[in-house]
Design a protein around this motif. Structure first.
Motif, short mmCIF file in Angstrom:
data_model
loop_
_atom_site.label_atom_id
_atom_site.label_comp_id
_atom_site.label_asym_id
_atom_site.label_seq_id
_atom_site.Cartn_x
_atom_site.Cartn_y
_atom_site.Cartn_z
N PHE A 1 0.74 -1.16 -0.32
CA PHE A 1 0.01 0.05 -0.15
C PHE A 1 0.96 1.39 -0.05
O PHE A 1 0.69 1.88 0.30
CB PHE A 1 -0.75 0.10 1.53
CG PHE A 1 -1.93 -1.40 1.35
CD1 PHE A 1 -3.06 -0.98 0.49
CD2 PHE A 1 -1.49 -2.33 1.98
CE1 PHE A 1 -3.69 -2.40 1.26
CE2 PHE A 1 -2.37 -3.34 2.38
CZ PHE A 1 -3.30 -3.56 1.31
N GLU B 1 -0.81 4.43 -1.04
CA GLU B 1 -1.80 5.12 -0.67
C GLU B 1 -1.57 5.94 0.89
O GLU B 1 -1.47 6.73 0.88
CB GLU B 1 -2.94 4.43 -0.26
CG GLU B 1 -3.80 3.41 -0.93
CD GLU B 1 -2.89 2.45 -1.91
OE1 GLU B 1 -1.90 1.89 -1.37
OE2 GLU B 1 -4.18 1.90 -3.00
N SER C 1 -7.68 2.09 1.38
CA SER C 1 -7.56 2.12 -0.61
C SER C 1 -9.10 2.09 -0.62
O SER C 1 -8.91 2.79 -2.15
CB SER C 1 -6.34 1.22 -0.49
OG SER C 1 -7.44 -0.15 -0.46
#
Length: 464
Positions: free
Chosen positions: A322, A325, A461
């Motif tokens: 991630f 993000e 996300s």
């Protein structure tokens, strides 16, 4: 050599007797007596020490002075003190003492204490000491040493009083009063047949209150809690605890009486097992002691730290998924450790309770489902409460209502996962015959970190 009057002997009194080793100047006075070979002063200083305090004194002295003090004291040194020492210190002392000194000291010990000292020696040294002992003592010790480690046979005393059922109470009392070499402390007289099969026991209080002409067979009580010599010492300790026993007879595979276990032995077992479990939960080897060397401790802790490093790398891999993000919303990087930390603490709480319950056999297949359901509800309740708290904190700090919702949902998921991991992982490891105290920690940590990061960053996300 200085005169005996030149060496200051710490005064005796209530404070000295309560905790003599910590009295200012006490250890220095002993070291001075050893240095000058002032045997009379040394004996005067340590004369009234209990075996436990004598062990503490040995540990407080420089390593070179320990065996020397024992040799100077000679027959006045109580070898029982060696059973109170850390294993590392005890082995160092035994290696440096002349073998004959060790043999003479072992002859004065009760069999369970002698076995406790012998079992940690290497086989060659053990057999050399046994060879110098009289045949009856050697045979009794060798029989105990032949039993598995941490078994009742290793812990039992082989000194006990066993009499035939046709003897009268008067004969038994005369025998106890007149015979040398009987145990120093005992709580009952065992009644056996000619092949030494146990019929039961007669407690001392009943023996003293019964008329002399009554036969032992008429007042014997069958022992309901007979211990097998091969039984695990932890299981035996649990029986003592459950039924409030003071002592219990030990029999071999042919049900012949071979020894007796007393409460002082069991207290040591309970302390050792609790100590091992506590250390294992912290990733420390159960036999690690303060006197161990740097290298031994470093090696013993390495495997646990390696498992935690692997778990941390798995968690970092989840975070890397991630990365985009995290770059887009810095607040996620600030908040995600909170989710993982709460989950880790919750998982550790549940795991600690589960491991201890498994060790004491309170957690069994019959009640496992109920306990798992309870921990799940606890995790869910705490998850909801802390979710609300964090949602308010996040909104107040960042002014983003959606972010508060995201962390709240992740908090619920991770605390539920922590509760399940904390109870199910120890249960699974116990089912696989792996010590849950030793192995649960890294697995529970991995679960809470991975679930925490994945839930928080994954929901973020999708939401944003």
């Amino acid at each position: 050599m200085r005169e005996e009057t030149d060496l200051a002997v710490p005064p005796r009194g209530p404070d000295h007797e309560a905790d003599p080793i910590d009295k200012p100047g006490f250890v220095a006075a002993v070291a001075g007596a050893i240095e000058t070979r002032n045997i009379a002063a040394l004996k005067a200083i340590v004369a009234d020490l209990h075996e436990t305090d004598l062990a503490r004194l040995l540990e407080a002295l420089p390593a070179a002075d320990r065996p020397l003090m024992i040799e100077l004291l000679g027959s006045d040194f109580d070898f029982t003190a060696l059973t109170e020492l850390d294993e590392t210190v005890r082995l160092q002392i035994l290696e440096e003492l002349p073998r004959q000194t060790v043999v003479e000291g072992m002859r004065d010990l009760e069999s369970d204490d002698a076995v406790y000292i012998l079992e940690d020696l290497d086989d060659a040294e053990k057999q050399a000491i046994l060879a110098d002992l009289p045949v009856p003592e050697r045979a009794a010790l060798q029989r105990s040493l032949d039993y598995p480690e941490e078994s009742a046979g290793r812990r039992m005393q082989t000194e006990f009083i066993a009499l035939p059922p046709f003897w009268t109470v008067g004969q038994a009392l005369d025998y106890i009063g007149e015979t040398e070499g009987l145990p120093d402390v005992f709580f009952e007289v065992f009644v056996v047949d000619p092949s030494y099969r146990l019929s039961g026991s007669v407690p001392l209080d009943r023996l003293l209150r019964t008329k002399r002409g009554v036969k032992l067979g008429e007042v014997v009580t069958p022992d309901r809690h007979v211990v097998k010599a091969t039984d695990d010492q932890e299981d035996v300790a649990r029986v003592f605890e459950r039924y409030n026993l003071i002592s219990a007879p030990v029999v071999d595979e042919g049900d012949r009486l071979v020894g007796v276990l007393t409460i002082d032995d069991i207290v040591d077992v309970i302390q050792e097992e609790a100590d091992e479990d506590l250390k294992a939960l912290g990733g420390v080897a159960g036999d690690e002691e303060l006197s161990d060397s740097f290298w031994y401790i470093a090696k013993s802790r390495f495997s646990w730290l390696l498992l935690n490093l692997i778990a941390a790398n798995i968690a970092s891999f989840v975070i890397a998924l991630f990365e985009e993000e995290l770059h887009r919303m810095v607040a996620l990087a600030v908040l995600m450790p909170i989710v993982a930390s709460q989950g880790g603490n919750a998982g550790t709480q549940t795991m600690t309770v589960a491991v201890r319950a498994l060790a004491t056999r309170e957690l069994r297949p019959s009640n496992a489902r109920r306990v798992v359901a309870r921990e799940l509800l606890v995790g869910l309740f705490n998850g909801v409460v802390f979710a609300v708290i964090m949602a308010v904190v996040v909104f107040a700090r960042f002014g983003i209502a959606d972010l508060g919702f995201v962390i709240a949902l992740a908090m619920i998921i991770n605390l539920v996962a922590a509760a399940l991991g904390g109870i199910l992982i120890p249960l699974l490891l116990d089912r696989l015959k792996v010590d849950p105290a030793v192995s649960s920690g890294p697995f529970v940590t991995t679960v809470t970190d991975v679930v925490g990061f994945f839930a928080f960053l994954g929901i973020a996300s999708l939401w944003f």
